[in-house]
Design a protein around this motif. Structure first.
Motif, PDB file in Angstrom:
ATOM      1  N   MET A  96       0.728  -1.477   0.086  1.00 40.11           N
ATOM      2  CA  MET A  96       0.087  -0.196   0.108  1.00 40.11           C
ATOM      3  C   MET A  96       0.930   1.252  -0.048  1.00 40.11           C
ATOM      4  SD  MET A  96      -3.148  -0.906   2.700  1.00 40.11           S
ATOM      5  CE  MET A  96      -3.910   0.623   2.413  1.00 40.11           C
ATOM      6  N   ASP A  97       0.356   2.144  -0.618  1.00 43.19           N
ATOM      7  CA  ASP A  97       1.044   3.496  -0.560  1.00 43.19           C
ATOM      8  C   ASP A  97       0.615   4.114   1.073  1.00 43.19           C
ATOM      9  OD1 ASP A  97       1.514   3.589  -3.163  1.00 43.19           O
ATOM     10  OD2 ASP A  97      -0.219   4.279  -3.765  1.00 43.19           O
ATOM     11  N   THR A  98       1.930   4.947   1.214  1.00 44.03           N
ATOM     12  CA  THR A  98       1.693   5.435   2.532  1.00 44.03           C
ATOM     13  C   THR A  98       0.619   6.540   2.934  1.00 44.03           C
ATOM     14  OG1 THR A  98       4.223   4.858   2.880  1.00 44.03           O
ATOM     15  CG2 THR A  98       3.268   6.735   4.446  1.00 44.03           C
ATOM     16  N   VAL A  99       0.060   6.470   4.098  1.00 49.00           N
ATOM     17  CA  VAL A  99      -1.049   7.146   4.692  1.00 49.00           C
ATOM     18  C   VAL A  99      -0.456   8.245   5.525  1.00 49.00           C
ATOM     19  CG1 VAL A  99      -3.224   7.583   5.578  1.00 49.00           C
ATOM     20  CG2 VAL A  99      -2.704   5.713   3.958  1.00 49.00           C
ATOM     21  N   ALA A 100      -0.410   9.544   5.393  1.00 49.19           N
ATOM     22  CA  ALA A 100      -0.059  10.494   6.198  1.00 49.19           C
ATOM     23  C   ALA A 100      -0.734  10.694   7.726  1.00 49.19           C
ATOM     24  CB  ALA A 100       0.045  11.998   5.770  1.00 49.19           C
ATOM     25  N   ASP A 101      -0.028  10.923   8.532  1.00 51.05           N
ATOM     26  CA  ASP A 101      -0.666  11.066   9.941  1.00 51.05           C
ATOM     27  C   ASP A 101      -1.449  12.394   9.882  1.00 51.05           C
ATOM     28  OD1 ASP A 101       0.519   8.696  10.911  1.00 51.05           O
ATOM     29  OD2 ASP A 101       2.167   9.647  11.809  1.00 51.05           O
TER      30      ASP A 101
ATOM     31  N   PHE B   9      -7.192   5.072   0.199  1.00 55.12           N
ATOM     32  CA  PHE B   9      -6.247   4.086   0.242  1.00 55.12           C
ATOM     33  C   PHE B   9      -5.848   3.754  -1.362  1.00 55.12           C
ATOM     34  CE2 PHE B   9      -8.732   3.262   4.147  1.00 55.12           C
ATOM     35  CZ  PHE B   9      -7.660   3.572   5.049  1.00 55.12           C
ATOM     36  N   THR B  10      -4.379   3.702  -1.531  1.00 55.54           N
ATOM     37  CA  THR B  10      -3.948   3.222  -2.959  1.00 55.54           C
ATOM     38  C   THR B  10      -3.097   2.343  -2.915  1.00 55.54           C
ATOM     39  OG1 THR B  10      -2.579   5.061  -2.686  1.00 55.54           O
ATOM     40  CG2 THR B  10      -4.639   5.810  -3.912  1.00 55.54           C
ATOM     41  N   THR B  11      -2.791   1.767  -3.970  1.00 57.87           N
ATOM     42  CA  THR B  11      -1.823   0.737  -4.332  1.00 57.87           C
ATOM     43  C   THR B  11      -1.463   0.709  -5.694  1.00 57.87           C
ATOM     44  OG1 THR B  11      -0.828  -1.634  -4.029  1.00 57.87           O
ATOM     45  CG2 THR B  11      -3.282  -1.081  -4.676  1.00 57.87           C
TER      46      THR B  11
ATOM     47  N   VAL C  67      -8.780  -4.649  -5.163  1.00 56.98           N
ATOM     48  CA  VAL C  67      -8.233  -4.564  -3.780  1.00 56.98           C
ATOM     49  C   VAL C  67      -9.261  -4.136  -2.980  1.00 56.98           C
ATOM     50  CG1 VAL C  67      -6.293  -3.706  -2.461  1.00 56.98           C
ATOM     51  CG2 VAL C  67      -5.991  -4.304  -4.655  1.00 56.98           C
ATOM     52  N   VAL C  68      -9.499  -4.880  -1.744  1.00 52.33           N
ATOM     53  CA  VAL C  68     -10.392  -4.101  -0.677  1.00 52.33           C
ATOM     54  C   VAL C  68      -9.581  -3.730   0.454  1.00 52.33           C
ATOM     55  CG1 VAL C  68     -12.361  -4.697   1.050  1.00 52.33           C
ATOM     56  CG2 VAL C  68     -12.369  -5.519  -1.683  1.00 52.33           C
ATOM     57  N   TYR C  69      -9.929  -2.483   1.184  1.00 55.02           N
ATOM     58  CA  TYR C  69      -9.187  -2.386   2.188  1.00 55.02           C
ATOM     59  C   TYR C  69      -9.871  -2.385   3.500  1.00 55.02           C
ATOM     60  CZ  TYR C  69      -6.147  -0.074  -1.496  1.00 55.02           C
ATOM     61  OH  TYR C  69      -5.599   0.016  -2.667  1.00 55.02           O
ATOM     62  N   ASN C  70      -9.615  -3.126   4.117  1.00 59.77           N
ATOM     63  CA  ASN C  70     -10.267  -3.229   5.532  1.00 59.77           C
ATOM     64  C   ASN C  70      -9.468  -2.684   6.757  1.00 59.77           C
ATOM     65  OD1 ASN C  70     -12.246  -4.889   4.741  1.00 59.77           O
ATOM     66  ND2 ASN C  70     -10.987  -6.834   4.804  1.00 59.77           N
ATOM     67  N   TRP C  71     -10.294  -1.755   7.524  1.00 61.01           N
ATOM     68  CA  TRP C  71      -9.458  -1.041   8.457  1.00 61.01           C
ATOM     69  C   TRP C  71     -10.128  -1.221   9.882  1.00 61.01           C
ATOM     70  CZ3 TRP C  71     -12.126   2.929  10.705  1.00 61.01           C
ATOM     71  CH2 TRP C  71     -13.216   3.445  10.168  1.00 61.01           C
ATOM     72  N   SER C  72      -9.186  -0.957  11.038  1.00 57.88           N
ATOM     73  CA  SER C  72      -9.741  -0.961  12.420  1.00 57.88           C
ATOM     74  C   SER C  72      -8.941   0.065  13.036  1.00 57.88           C
ATOM     75  CB  SER C  72      -9.735  -2.227  12.840  1.00 57.88           C
ATOM     76  OG  SER C  72      -8.429  -2.705  12.983  1.00 57.88           O
TER      77      SER C  72
ATOM     78  N   THR D 242     -14.653  -0.715   6.191  1.00 59.02           N
ATOM     79  CA  THR D 242     -14.163  -0.932   4.839  1.00 59.02           C
ATOM     80  C   THR D 242     -14.024  -0.014   3.568  1.00 59.02           C
ATOM     81  OG1 THR D 242     -14.859  -3.294   5.126  1.00 59.02           O
ATOM     82  CG2 THR D 242     -14.312  -2.706   2.758  1.00 59.02           C
ATOM     83  N   GLY D 243     -12.905   0.259   3.163  1.00 64.18           N
ATOM     84  CA  GLY D 243     -12.954   1.281   2.088  1.00 64.18           C
ATOM     85  C   GLY D 243     -12.290   2.576   2.712  1.00 64.18           C
ATOM     86  N   ASN D 244     -12.309   3.489   1.868  1.00 61.05           N
ATOM     87  CA  ASN D 244     -11.782   4.731   2.290  1.00 61.05           C
ATOM     88  C   ASN D 244     -12.485   5.315   3.411  1.00 61.05           C
ATOM     89  OD1 ASN D 244      -9.999   4.649  -0.185  1.00 61.05           O
ATOM     90  ND2 ASN D 244     -11.646   5.615  -1.351  1.00 61.05           N
ATOM     91  N   ILE D 245     -11.588   6.247   3.977  1.00 59.15           N
ATOM     92  CA  ILE D 245     -12.367   7.127   5.321  1.00 59.15           C
ATOM     93  C   ILE D 245     -12.717   8.516   4.775  1.00 59.15           C
ATOM     94  CG2 ILE D 245     -11.785   7.835   7.695  1.00 59.15           C
ATOM     95  CD1 ILE D 245      -9.922   5.526   7.990  1.00 59.15           C
ATOM     96  N   ALA D 246     -14.067   8.695   5.150  1.00 56.12           N
ATOM     97  CA  ALA D 246     -14.580  10.047   4.569  1.00 56.12           C
ATOM     98  C   ALA D 246     -13.906  11.019   5.738  1.00 56.12           C
ATOM     99  CB  ALA D 246     -16.039   9.956   4.433  1.00 56.12           C
ATOM    100  N   ALA D 247     -14.032  12.322   5.127  1.00 54.72           N
ATOM    101  CA  ALA D 247     -13.906  13.416   6.039  1.00 54.72           C
ATOM    102  C   ALA D 247     -14.877  13.248   6.971  1.00 54.72           C
ATOM    103  CB  ALA D 247     -13.903  14.678   5.267  1.00 54.72           C
ATOM    104  N   ALA D 248     -14.561  13.520   8.482  1.00 55.93           N
ATOM    105  CA  ALA D 248     -15.269  13.245   9.506  1.00 55.93           C
ATOM    106  C   ALA D 248     -15.075  14.219  10.640  1.00 55.93           C
ATOM    107  CB  ALA D 248     -15.476  11.879  10.013  1.00 55.93           C
ATOM    108  N   THR D 249     -16.088  14.686  11.239  1.00 59.34           N
ATOM    109  CA  THR D 249     -15.656  15.668  12.443  1.00 59.34           C
ATOM    110  C   THR D 249     -15.495  14.903  13.639  1.00 59.34           C
ATOM    111  OG1 THR D 249     -16.990  17.602  11.550  1.00 59.34           O
ATOM    112  CG2 THR D 249     -16.546  17.611  13.956  1.00 59.34           C
TER     113      THR D 249
END
Length: 199
Positions: free
Chosen positions: A96-101, A115-117, A124-129, A143-150
């Motif tokens: 996977m490509d790096t994700v910035a903090d 998420f990208t590769t 490619v499915v991205y599962n996250w926790s 599962t999938g990208n994380i949307a902008a969230a407050t």
């Protein structure tokens, strides 16, 4: 015939044992393969192919065609007979490509995380926790990208959540779970001032 095989990067093929219904004499099986992008197996050899861990560090699934030629010897006569072929497909290692903090204030929105590769085939499915339920506004898994969230943090200290992302690659009838990556989101606390007495 020999069955084709499909495996994930870093997995082992099933041993291939060549056979014939001929009786008498000796049969030697020589084989060669074509795709050097697949690592872990000699490009040619004689005899059966043992269970072997294979690798594919390219960005696409790699197919190797193995050609097997039987050589029959009897009464000091050697006969080379018709070859057969079969394939071994090795799915790529998903890097996977790096994700910035990220770091935000209480009540602010994180930037959407996509998420990208470099992988160019299959799906490619991205599962996250994540950990740390002191941060609110984002599910603990998905599962999938994380949307902008407050996000909010009502504790008295900065809170950091670590998100672990696991890519799952599917191709050639094979599903492969690859190496995880992690990144963090820090949410600074809401500043609630102590009351000041009137004078």
């Amino acid at each position: 015939t020999v069955a084709d095989q499909a495996i994930c990067h870093g997995s082992a093929i099933t041993a291939v044992n060549f056979s014939s219904d001929l009786s008498g004499g000796d049969i030697t099986y020589t084989w060669r393969r074509t795709n050097s992008n697949i690592g872990g197996l000699d490009m040619s050899d004689t005899g059966n192919i043992p269970a072997t861990v294979l690798t594919n560090t390219t960005n696409t699934a790699q197919v190797d065609t193995i050609t097997v030629t039987p050589v029959y010897t009897n009464n000091e006569k050697t006969c080379t007979d018709e070859s057969i072929t079969f394939t071994i497909t090795v799915n790529p290692k998903v890097v996977m490509d790096t994700v910035a903090d990220q770091a935000i204030c209480h009540g602010s929105a994180i930037t959407a995380v996509n998420f990208t590769t470099p992988i160019t085939d299959g799906s490619v499915v991205y599962n996250w926790s994540r950990d740390n339920d002191s941060i609110s506004g984002l599910a603990m898994s998905g599962t999938g990208n994380i949307a902008a969230a407050t996000l909010t943090n009502t504790t008295n200290t900065a809170q950091t959540t670590t998100i672990t992302v696991t890519p799952v690659y599917a191709n050639n009838g094979k599903t492969c779970t690859d190496e995880t990556i992690t990144f963090t989101i820090t949410v600074y606390p809401k500043v609630v001032m102590d009351t000041v007495a009137d004078q």
